[in-house]
Write an enzyme that holds these catalytic residues in place. Structure first.
Site, PDB file in Angstrom:
ATOM      1  N   LYS A  22       0.838  -1.210   0.000  1.00 26.97           N
ATOM      2  CA  LYS A  22       0.000   0.000   0.000  1.00 26.97           C
ATOM      3  C   LYS A  22       0.868   1.252   0.000  1.00 26.97           C
ATOM      4  CE  LYS A  22      -2.557   2.448   3.690  1.00 26.97           C
ATOM      5  NZ  LYS A  22      -1.427   3.219   4.155  1.00 26.97           N
ATOM      6  N   ASN A  23       1.866   1.276   0.869  1.00 28.02           N
ATOM      7  CA  ASN A  23       2.633   2.516   1.014  1.00 28.02           C
ATOM      8  C   ASN A  23       3.597   2.738  -0.146  1.00 28.02           C
ATOM      9  OD1 ASN A  23       1.294   3.107   3.350  1.00 28.02           O
ATOM     10  ND2 ASN A  23       2.828   2.189   4.684  1.00 28.02           N
ATOM     11  N   CYS A 116      -5.486  13.054  11.820  1.00 29.46           N
ATOM     12  CA  CYS A 116      -6.164  11.795  11.552  1.00 29.46           C
ATOM     13  C   CYS A 116      -6.243  11.041  12.844  1.00 29.46           C
ATOM     14  CB  CYS A 116      -5.436  10.993  10.494  1.00 29.46           C
ATOM     15  SG  CYS A 116      -3.970  10.233  11.144  1.00 29.46           S
ATOM     16  N   ARG A 121      -1.032  15.342  12.034  1.00 30.83           N
ATOM     17  CA  ARG A 121      -0.058  14.938  11.008  1.00 30.83           C
ATOM     18  C   ARG A 121       0.247  16.159  10.150  1.00 30.83           C
ATOM     19  NH1 ARG A 121      -1.517   8.801   9.199  1.00 30.83           N
ATOM     20  NH2 ARG A 121       0.563   8.876   8.303  1.00 30.83           N
ATOM     21  N   ASP A 305       3.928   1.070  11.970  1.00 30.69           N
ATOM     22  CA  ASP A 305       2.745   0.356  11.479  1.00 30.69           C
ATOM     23  C   ASP A 305       2.669  -1.088  11.970  1.00 30.69           C
ATOM     24  OD1 ASP A 305       1.908   2.551  10.120  1.00 30.69           O
ATOM     25  OD2 ASP A 305       2.390   1.814   8.117  1.00 30.69           O
ATOM     26  N   ARG A 397      -8.680  -0.430   3.984  1.00 29.07           N
ATOM     27  CA  ARG A 397      -7.803   0.627   3.438  1.00 29.07           C
ATOM     28  C   ARG A 397      -6.421   0.064   3.121  1.00 29.07           C
ATOM     29  NH1 ARG A 397      -6.342   4.689   7.227  1.00 29.07           N
ATOM     30  NH2 ARG A 397      -4.839   4.926   5.571  1.00 29.07           N
TER      31      ARG A 397
HETATM   32  C1  UD1 Z   1       4.491   7.258   8.361  1.00 24.78           C
HETATM   33  C2  UD1 Z   1       5.631   6.299   8.651  1.00 24.78           C
HETATM   34  C3  UD1 Z   1       5.681   5.338   7.504  1.00 24.78           C
HETATM   35  C4  UD1 Z   1       4.332   4.659   7.379  1.00 24.78           C
HETATM   36  C5  UD1 Z   1       3.227   5.699   7.190  1.00 24.78           C
HETATM   37  C6  UD1 Z   1       1.842   5.089   7.140  1.00 24.78           C
HETATM   38  C7  UD1 Z   1       7.726   6.740   9.782  1.00 24.78           C
HETATM   39  C8  UD1 Z   1       8.921   7.606   9.890  1.00 24.78           C
HETATM   40  N1  UD1 Z   1       6.842   7.044   8.815  1.00 24.78           N
HETATM   41  O1  UD1 Z   1       4.776   7.916   7.136  1.00 24.78           O
HETATM   42  O2  UD1 Z   1       6.716   4.396   7.700  1.00 24.78           O
HETATM   43  O3  UD1 Z   1       4.351   3.799   6.318  1.00 24.78           O
HETATM   44  O4  UD1 Z   1       3.279   6.598   8.275  1.00 24.78           O
HETATM   45  O5  UD1 Z   1       1.356   4.796   8.402  1.00 24.78           O
HETATM   46  O6  UD1 Z   1       7.570   5.799  10.529  1.00 24.78           O
HETATM   47  N2  UD1 Z   1       5.937  15.179  10.467  1.00 24.78           N
HETATM   48  C9  UD1 Z   1       6.013  16.536  10.684  1.00 24.78           C
HETATM   49  N3  UD1 Z   1       5.877  17.379   9.613  1.00 24.78           N
HETATM   50  C10 UD1 Z   1       5.694  16.930   8.345  1.00 24.78           C
HETATM   51  C11 UD1 Z   1       5.622  15.544   8.130  1.00 24.78           C
HETATM   52  C12 UD1 Z   1       5.738  14.689   9.214  1.00 24.78           C
HETATM   53  O7  UD1 Z   1       6.163  16.992  11.801  1.00 24.78           O
HETATM   54  O8  UD1 Z   1       5.592  17.748   7.412  1.00 24.78           O
HETATM   55  C13 UD1 Z   1       6.044  14.237  11.613  1.00 24.78           C
HETATM   56  C14 UD1 Z   1       4.709  13.562  11.879  1.00 24.78           C
HETATM   57  O9  UD1 Z   1       3.890  14.294  12.721  1.00 24.78           O
HETATM   58  C15 UD1 Z   1       5.122  12.254  12.498  1.00 24.78           C
HETATM   59  C16 UD1 Z   1       6.424  11.940  11.804  1.00 24.78           C
HETATM   60  O10 UD1 Z   1       6.906  13.187  11.282  1.00 24.78           O
HETATM   61  O11 UD1 Z   1       5.390  12.397  13.858  1.00 24.78           O
HETATM   62  C17 UD1 Z   1       6.284  10.843  10.733  1.00 24.78           C
HETATM   63  O12 UD1 Z   1       5.829  11.399   9.625  1.00 24.78           O
HETATM   64  P1  UD1 Z   1       6.003  10.836   8.160  1.00 24.78           P
HETATM   65  O13 UD1 Z   1       7.115   9.880   7.996  1.00 24.78           O
HETATM   66  O14 UD1 Z   1       5.914  12.011   7.271  1.00 24.78           O
HETATM   67  O15 UD1 Z   1       4.649  10.095   8.060  1.00 24.78           O
HETATM   68  P2  UD1 Z   1       4.149   9.367   6.875  1.00 24.78           P
HETATM   69  O16 UD1 Z   1       4.725   9.839   5.594  1.00 24.78           O
HETATM   70  O17 UD1 Z   1       2.677   9.340   7.025  1.00 24.78           O
END
Ligand code: UD1
Length: 417
Positions: A22-23, A116, A121, A305, A397
């Site tokens: 998915k990711n 979410c 996020r 995850d 999802r």
């Molecule tokens: C995250 C997971 C990813 C997983 C996905 C789906 C990590 C590092 N990332 O990716 O492995 O596949 O969820 O569940 O484990 N953040 C900020 N500002 C930003 C973007 C992120 O502060 O602009 C912070 C978020 O609040 C969070 C962290 O960074 O605490 C992880 O974010 P990110 O890796 O961007 O999340 P996803 O891309 O959703």
């Protein structure tokens, strides 16, 4: 509302293939619009999030069809550069379209994805990366507007290896003149898969899988074909399910090197694990033992995850298992539901303590998010009686017919609506 009926107490046995990731597929679908071209993707999992992304592609004017895990996208007719709130709100990863649309159209207007179920996020790192490339990014009435007809290659330093921000930076950098280096990049296997696809599309980039990714240019091709990598979180979930049920399973189409930390924890819990390049087999003992403390971190650390399904597998393990969740603030919502089965789980801030109990008994549960929902299914497989999990389509999802996957391993799982 979907209701999962899970009969517990049956050890899982058998061999099944792991679904596509998915990711990995979601950012690749966004990348498919970078230039006017036709893309064929194989190994695409049939997921609700994939369906929503197809709707986004069609909204943008592209042709997109999926048939039996093969997806065809024709991005030549793309005619819009906006995504409305009704589509954005359905899917957080839709924010990756920001870099992709900006690259293709020189401007993009997307409704801001909110927080979410896992907590806030933010997208500040995504926006800063686009700004570093010279885009003018503003927020207006809940929309993000990015303008940048002439992006210029630069050094982008990510203060945290955000997966999404790394992907957005990679896509937008394809439109930039000159070389872009992304420092502090996320190193997840899904980033490597995105790089593989981008190269097939004609991008000149290297470094994915390390903290430094360099994008040198983009000479679009007319066609790109790509096989989506196996889903390491789906694989981890199935292994946790087998471990929780005292079973013995093998997974094909797996890449065990992508989830070594999960395999280490399961092995510490007493499971025998045999890996080959693309298969993994697990033989669980009758009762697991609490593994060493688990701390979620960016890749190659323990994946956030996989925390909920592993926690579910440890509910009956001898001793106390300790989890520290470092990525998301609100990622223990499944804990309260697992207690309803008789689990002993206590939470102190980022840390969860699970003291193994002798038995779990069926109870009605409510899934509040995707991986938390999967954790409830894992726990239910080791509980006595039939557990009902009320699920507003969270689990679909990210899992391609998880009921059928588990039933192929001998479980008794039924879904009703
Ligand atoms: C995250 C997971 C990813 C997983 C996905 C789906 C990590 C590092 N990332 O990716 O492995 O596949 O969820 O569940 O484990 N953040 C900020 N500002 C930003 C973007 C992120 O502060 O602009 C912070 C978020 O609040 C969070 C962290 O960074 O605490 C992880 O974010 P990110 O890796 O961007 O999340 P996803 O891309 O959703």
């Amino acid at each position: 509302m979907m209701i999962w009926h899970v009969r517990g107490g049956i050890p899982l046995r058998g061999t099944i293939p792991v679904q596509g990731s998915k990711n990995a597929v979601l950012p690749i679908l966004a990348a498919s619009i970078l230039a006017p071209c036709e893309t064929t993707l194989t190994g695409v999992p049939n997921l609700r999030d994939v369906g929503i992304t197809l709707r986004i592609l069609r909204h943008l004017g592209c042709a997109a069809e999926m048939n039996d895990h093969v997806m065809y996208i024709d991005s030549r007719p793309l005619s819009r550069c906006d995504i409305p709130h009704s589509l954005m709100r359905e899917l957080r990863s839709s924010v990756i379209f920001l870099g992709a649309i900006l690259c293709r159209c020189g401007e993009a207007r997307l409704s801001l994805p909110g927080g979410c179920e896992l907590g806030p996020r933010p997208v500040d790192l995504h926006l800063d990366a686009l700004r570093a490339l010279g885009a003018d990014v503003t927020e207006q009435g809940g929309d993000i507007i990015a303008k940048g007809g002439h992006l210029t290659g630069t050094r982008i330093l990510l203060p945290f290896p955000s997966v999404g921000a790394t992907e957005n930076a990679m896509l937008a950098a394809c439109a930039a003149k000159g070389e872009t280096t992304i420092l502090g990049a996320a190193r997840e296997p899904e980033i490597v898969d995105l790089q593989r696809y981008l190269r097939r599309l004609g991008a000149d980039l290297t470094g994915a899988g390390t903290a430094e990714i360099t994008v040198r240019g983009f000479h679009p091709k007319a066609h790109a074909a790509h096989q989506i990598l196996p889903d390491r979180i789906a694989a981890a979930t199935l292994l946790c399910a087998a471990a929780a049920s005292g079973g013995e399973i093998s997974l094909t189409n797996a890449n065990p090197s992508h989830f070594l930390t999960v395999l280490d924890s399961l092995s510490e819990a007493g499971c025998d694990i045999i890996t080959r390049s693309d298969t993994v087999s697990l033989h669980a003992p009758r009762r697991l033992t609490a593994p060493r403390p688990i701390v979620t971190r960016p890749y190659p650390g323990f994946p956030t995850d996989a925390q909920p399904p592993l926690m579910a597998a440890c509910l009956k393990a001898k001793g106390t298992t300790v989890f520290t969740e470092n990525i998301f603030q609100n990622r223990y919502r499944h804990a309260a539901e697992l207690r309803r089965l008789g689990a002993e789980v206590s939470i102190e801030g980022r840390v969860a303590y699970i003291t193994g109990v002798e038995r779990l008994t069926a109870a009605p549960l409510t899934a509040g998010d995707l991986r938390g929902g999967a954790a409830m299914i894992v726990a239910a497989l080791s509980a006595e009686g039939e557990t009902e999990i009320f699920d507003e389509d969270h689990i679909s999802r990210g899992y391609d017919r998880l009921d059928q996957q588990l039933n192929a391993l001998g479980a008794e799982v039924r879904c009703t609506y």
